[in-house]
Design an enzyme around this catalytic site. Sequence first.
Site, PDB file in Angstrom:
ATOM      1  CB  SER A   1      -0.907  -0.089   1.328  1.00 53.20           C
ATOM      2  OG  SER A   1      -0.073   0.081   2.288  1.00 53.20           O
TER       3      SER A   1
ATOM      4  CG  ASP B   1      -8.182   6.724  -1.700  1.00 55.86           C
ATOM      5  OD1 ASP B   1      -8.928   5.739  -1.219  1.00 55.86           O
ATOM      6  OD2 ASP B   1      -7.393   7.494  -0.910  1.00 55.86           O
TER       7      ASP B   1
HETATM    8  C1  S3P Z   1      -5.002   6.448   3.531  1.00 53.61           C
HETATM    9  C2  S3P Z   1      -4.901   5.070   3.184  1.00 53.61           C
HETATM   10  C3  S3P Z   1      -5.691   4.522   2.296  1.00 53.61           C
HETATM   11  C4  S3P Z   1      -6.685   5.608   1.676  1.00 53.61           C
HETATM   12  C5  S3P Z   1      -7.117   6.818   2.421  1.00 53.61           C
HETATM   13  C6  S3P Z   1      -5.653   7.404   3.107  1.00 53.61           C
HETATM   14  C7  S3P Z   1      -3.671   6.978   4.245  1.00 53.61           C
HETATM   15  O1  S3P Z   1      -6.954   3.849   2.931  1.00 53.61           O
HETATM   16  O2  S3P Z   1      -8.016   4.831   0.998  1.00 53.61           O
HETATM   17  O3  S3P Z   1      -7.553   7.700   1.812  1.00 53.61           O
HETATM   18  O4  S3P Z   1      -3.283   8.169   4.460  1.00 53.61           O
HETATM   19  O5  S3P Z   1      -2.878   5.969   5.053  1.00 53.61           O
HETATM   20  P1  S3P Z   1      -6.378   2.254   3.329  1.00 53.61           P
HETATM   21  O6  S3P Z   1      -5.362   2.381   4.441  1.00 53.61           O
HETATM   22  O7  S3P Z   1      -7.711   1.945   4.312  1.00 53.61           O
HETATM   23  O8  S3P Z   1      -6.191   1.656   2.316  1.00 53.61           O
END
Ligand code: S3P
Length: 427
Positions: free
Chosen positions: A189, A312
Amino acid sequence: MRVHIEPAGALVGEVEIPGDKSVSHRSLLFNAMAAGPARVTGLLRSGDVAATANALRALGVGIDERPGEVIVTPKAGLVSPSQPLDCGNSGTTIRLLSGWLAAHPLYTVLVGDDSLSKRPMRRVTGPLRAMGAQIDGRDDGNLSPLTVRGGTVRPGTRHDLNIASAQVKSAILLAGRNVGVSVREPRQSRDHTERMLIAMGADLSRDVEGWWNLQPVTTLEPLDVAVPRDLSAAAFWLVAGSIIPDSELRLPTVGINPARAGVLDALKRMGADIQIEPLDAPGAEPIANIVVRCTQLHGATIDGNLALRCLDELPVLAVAAACADGVTTIRDASELRVKESDRISRVVGGLRTLGVRVEELPDGMVITGGNLRGPGHVDAHGDHRIAMAFAVAGRRVPGGVVIDNADAVTSSYPNFFDQLHGLGGTS
Ligand code: S3P
């Protein structure tokens, strides 16, 4: 707030995109535990980031907002807040803060708005409990309000996650920062946390098996951060510029972190005319100027790692798909159902009001492009990205789109409608 967005000609010019939301949260939270004050420029001033700033203030951290800069002054010995910390609409605030607080000997309560109160928290409370943190919430720790009684984290725990989530990964790293911790995710991620912790001097590295190993942190150096502009916010203009005839938009100094730059790849896969001019970036994040010109898009498949890298941005990519020739298939995106709203069902419902043929899948959708017609109607209640995605559609479809509860945009992009209006076309 109800807005009605209608076609108003080409979008031409330069758009000043707001600061990156993910980097903004982290620049406050991470500097709040550093060895001295730090200066943040380009911070996103929005509801979500205000929630993080206000929570830190309630804990005694200095967050001094000045024109053009914010000074973060850590506090040794945090204050136990007498009121719940209000995380508003912000998943990043509640999840990162729960990890951050797990390492402090304080009792805190974290609350959020209607949307946040429905979002799953076991993904963070589970690992935090496994680390020894005392954290609870409704539905055995799955729903906020969450209570955190911190300071009891065990050293050296290992967490092999079954979802790729930067929020979960970050909560674990923050909770384990004083004692050391390891975390691995099934796919990578966004890595803003890793980049920033390393830039602050943390001993954090990834091994050949994909484990991020964080050694106990004794001192974090304060880090002055120049927050890049938000690619997720830029995505609305990348799609608008692609689908509104004769448009040409220039988007300066946008963050293009590869772990989340999938929107650029997805649009290119759809035939978009996008030029990326990388810039020398002094900070931990790569940035570029981006230029987009209108062109006829075609259908594509967005799945696997690409879907994760543009999760997103999928609502607005679905609008692009509705304007494209042919069929677009979006898969491997079931996480969209647990964002600020169930974005799969919201997008499918919204596109259907615009006459689009779209099949809903458990983890995505299949969109047949080419037959978008207005007027459409959506309720953005609680979801900023739904409001902005359908505003973009409104500029393209005859009859436009009515958006109820459009003030949701304040979470991430308070001046979105002003900028759209500045380029012509809101009422
Ligand atoms: C984010 C992580 C993502 C993303 C969110 C912001 C972050 O979510 O969708 O808008 O700043 O760590 P997830 O960790 O649930 O995938």
